[in-house]
Structure formats: C-alpha cells, structure tokens
Design an enzyme around this catalytic site. Structure first.
Site, mmCIF file in Angstrom:
data_model
loop_
_atom_site.group_PDB
_atom_site.id
_atom_site.type_symbol
_atom_site.label_atom_id
_atom_site.label_comp_id
_atom_site.label_asym_id
_atom_site.label_seq_id
_atom_site.Cartn_x
_atom_site.Cartn_y
_atom_site.Cartn_z
ATOM 1 N N HIS A 139 0.839 -1.204 0.000
ATOM 2 C CA HIS A 139 0.000 0.000 0.000
ATOM 3 C C HIS A 139 0.877 1.258 0.000
ATOM 4 O O HIS A 139 0.662 2.180 -0.786
ATOM 5 C CB HIS A 139 -0.906 -0.043 1.237
ATOM 6 C CG HIS A 139 -1.801 1.137 1.420
ATOM 7 N ND1 HIS A 139 -3.171 1.067 1.261
ATOM 8 C CD2 HIS A 139 -1.546 2.432 1.756
ATOM 9 C CE1 HIS A 139 -3.704 2.256 1.492
ATOM 10 N NE2 HIS A 139 -2.742 3.109 1.800
ATOM 11 N N GLU A 140 1.893 1.270 0.837
ATOM 12 C CA GLU A 140 2.754 2.461 0.899
ATOM 13 C C GLU A 140 3.568 2.622 -0.391
ATOM 14 O O GLU A 140 3.779 3.739 -0.856
ATOM 15 C CB GLU A 140 3.670 2.411 2.131
ATOM 16 C CG GLU A 140 2.932 2.450 3.474
ATOM 17 C CD GLU A 140 1.949 3.616 3.618
ATOM 18 O OE1 GLU A 140 2.117 4.651 2.953
ATOM 19 O OE2 GLU A 140 0.989 3.469 4.400
ATOM 20 N N HIS A 156 1.475 4.361 -2.912
ATOM 21 C CA HIS A 156 1.503 5.828 -2.755
ATOM 22 C C HIS A 156 2.766 6.386 -3.410
ATOM 23 O O HIS A 156 2.724 7.376 -4.130
ATOM 24 C CB HIS A 156 1.487 6.217 -1.277
ATOM 25 C CG HIS A 156 0.139 6.109 -0.623
ATOM 26 N ND1 HIS A 156 -1.018 6.543 -1.224
ATOM 27 C CD2 HIS A 156 -0.231 5.638 0.602
ATOM 28 C CE1 HIS A 156 -2.042 6.327 -0.400
ATOM 29 N NE2 HIS A 156 -1.595 5.767 0.704
ATOM 30 N N HIS A 184 -5.840 7.084 -2.355
ATOM 31 C CA HIS A 184 -6.774 6.032 -1.957
ATOM 32 C C HIS A 184 -7.925 5.929 -2.954
ATOM 33 O O HIS A 184 -8.367 6.926 -3.497
ATOM 34 C CB HIS A 184 -7.298 6.313 -0.546
ATOM 35 C CG HIS A 184 -6.215 6.271 0.483
ATOM 36 N ND1 HIS A 184 -5.911 7.329 1.300
ATOM 37 C CD2 HIS A 184 -5.331 5.289 0.783
ATOM 38 C CE1 HIS A 184 -4.896 6.989 2.082
ATOM 39 N NE2 HIS A 184 -4.519 5.759 1.789
HETATM 40 ZN ZN LIG Z 1 -2.679 5.065 2.243
#
Ligand SMILES: [Zn+2]
Length: 283
Positions: A175-176, A179, A185
């Site tokens: 998830h990071e 980014h 998101h």
């Molecule tokens: Zn996030």
C-alpha cells in the site's frame, strides 16, 4: 497566578477524563478498526491502527500526514503531485525502476517481508525495485514512527516509513509503495459518490478530511472496491458504525471494501496504465 494553576489543573483533569472515555469506551474500539473476529481487516485498517495509536500526524515541522498516511510537505511540489501524478521515469527496456535503500535496523525477517511487499507490486506490472547504487531518485525505507509515504516520485531521496512491527505486513508495505508510485486512496476518486456512500456522521470528527475527493485520473478503469488502496468499511469510525458503504446494487452486501495483503487485479492494471506499460507485461 493561582487562577492560572487552577485552570491548568482543571483542563488537565478534563482532558484526562476525555482521554479515558476515549480509550476505554467499549464501543469505541479502537477508532477505525474492528477486531479481527468480527472483521477481517484491510491494509488500511492496519495503517490506521499504527498511525493513530503509535505515531503522530505531524512528522516534522514542515511535513504532515494527509488522508491518514500520505506525507505532505508544506510546499508547492506536493500540491502539484496531488493534482497529477509524479511519475518515476521509465527505462528503455520498458520497466519502471524504483531504487531503494533499506534501513539496517530491519531484521532479516523484516527485510524479507519488505521484499515480499515489493514483489507484490512487481508481479504483473512493469515496476521493478532495485537496491540503490547511484540513482538520484530513490526511496529510503525506514522504521520511523507510523506507516506513510510521499505521493509519487518527488525527486531525490524520499522516505517511506514502515514502523516495526506495526507496519510490517505485506499488504501495508505494498500500500505504501503504491503511494510512492503516485496513487491516492481508491475512495478519493472524484467519481466515488457513484459507488460508495460516505457516512459522514459516523466518522471521527477530527478525521473528516481523510475522506476528501481528489481530481485523479481514473485511467478508464472501473471503481475498484477491492483495491489495496481502498479504506475499509469502518475506517475512522467513531462509534463502531460503518463509515463507507457500497452504493445500492443487488449484491452490495457481498461487496468487500479494501484488501488485506495483495494488490487487486485492477491495482496492477492501474500501475501499467499510469506508466504506459504493456498490458500483458507479467515478466
Ligand atoms: Zn494510504
């Protein structure tokens, strides 16, 4: 003077009462996180847990967290990245190489987990993580406080914080990295109101801003309820009630928001479209 002391005592007392209610109320939670037996948490649930209970929203004097885990420096550059993605350059061989440095503080097991998170992003996409040698732009992975990343390539060294142990789950790590590749998101998509209802009254008041929308590029891909970048149904819930509900559709009860440990198929397509990689690139 005495009055001032009294006032201070009163406010300390009040805030202690507040904190206690806040921390021990059985309904409360903790905020934004449902216990595992009731609910199989998403990557974002883990991040909320780590960031709200072990970390500060202010990373340093000039950097704070937006949407719960996106680091933003108070300068022009970050705003530009929110409006449009800041891409990592694509190599002539068709891959997007992201150089990384890994803190020596991580144990062997933790290093393995971080590499698994990288592999989860690499599989089926054109992204490749490479140990840093000389590259100007790279991610510096460190066990700072909380799980967070800057958005997209900022130029030069950029930190990805993966606190140990709170953030060392494969889903959180991927998830990071998403980014860092430039993705916000999923429920911040500009057209999200067609797909989900944000239950504003159920959201922890101080975190309403984490549910903003952004003018992002949808890349002509469908709204992805199962994205690793989607908030869970109870994200930032103040009373244990859902904060995001899929819009009425025949099977809305079966729709699960978010993802625990791996990128969805659409997440991978997103990467390949944003970086204009071959759709069948799964080498
Ligand atoms: Zn996030």
């Amino acid at each position: 003077m005495e009055q001032i002391i009294l006032l201070c005592l009163a406010s300390t007392f009040l805030s202690a009462v507040h904190a206690q209610k806040f921390l021990y109320s059985p309904k409360w939670g903790p905020v934004g996180y449902k216990e595992r037996e009731e609910y199989d948490g998403t990557a974002m649930d883990e991040i909320i847990k780590a960031n709200e209970f072990q970390a500060s929203r202010i990373i340093d004097g000039t950097t704070s967290l937006r949407e719960g885990d996106i680091a933003v420096s108070h300068g022009r550059r970050s705003k530009v990245c929110f409006a449009r993605s800041c891409l990592w350059p694509k190599s002539v061989d068709g891959h997007v190489y992201v150089a990384y440095k890994l803190s020596p503080e991580y144990s062997e097991m933790e290093t393995k987990l971080i590499k698994k998170g990288m592999e989860s992003v690499e599989k089926g996409t054109c992204v490749r993580f490479l140990p840093w040698t000389h590259q100007r732009d790279y991610v510096d992975i460190q066990p700072k406080s909380g799980c967070w990343s800057y958005l997209g390539a900022r130029g030069g060294r950029q930190t990805v914080s993966l606190q140990s142990p709170g953030c060392l789950r494969v889903g959180v790590i991927s998830h990071e990295f998403m980014h860092a590749l430039g993705f916000v998101h999923e429920q911040s998509r500009f057209d999200r109101d067609n797909y989900v209802t944000i239950m504003w009254p159920n959201i922890w008041r101080d975190r309403l801003r984490n549910f903003e929308k952004f003018k992002t590029e949808s890349l002509d891909l469908p709204y992805d309820y199962g994205s690793i970048m989607h908030f869970g149904m109870y994200a930032y819930s103040q009373d244990g009630e859902p904060t995001i509900i899929p819009k009425n559709s025949q099977n809305s009860k079966d729709i699960r928001l978010g993802q625990a440990s791996a990128l969805s198929h659409i997440d991978k397509m997103k990467i390949n479209r944003l970086y204009k990689c071959g759709i069948n690139d799964d080498n």
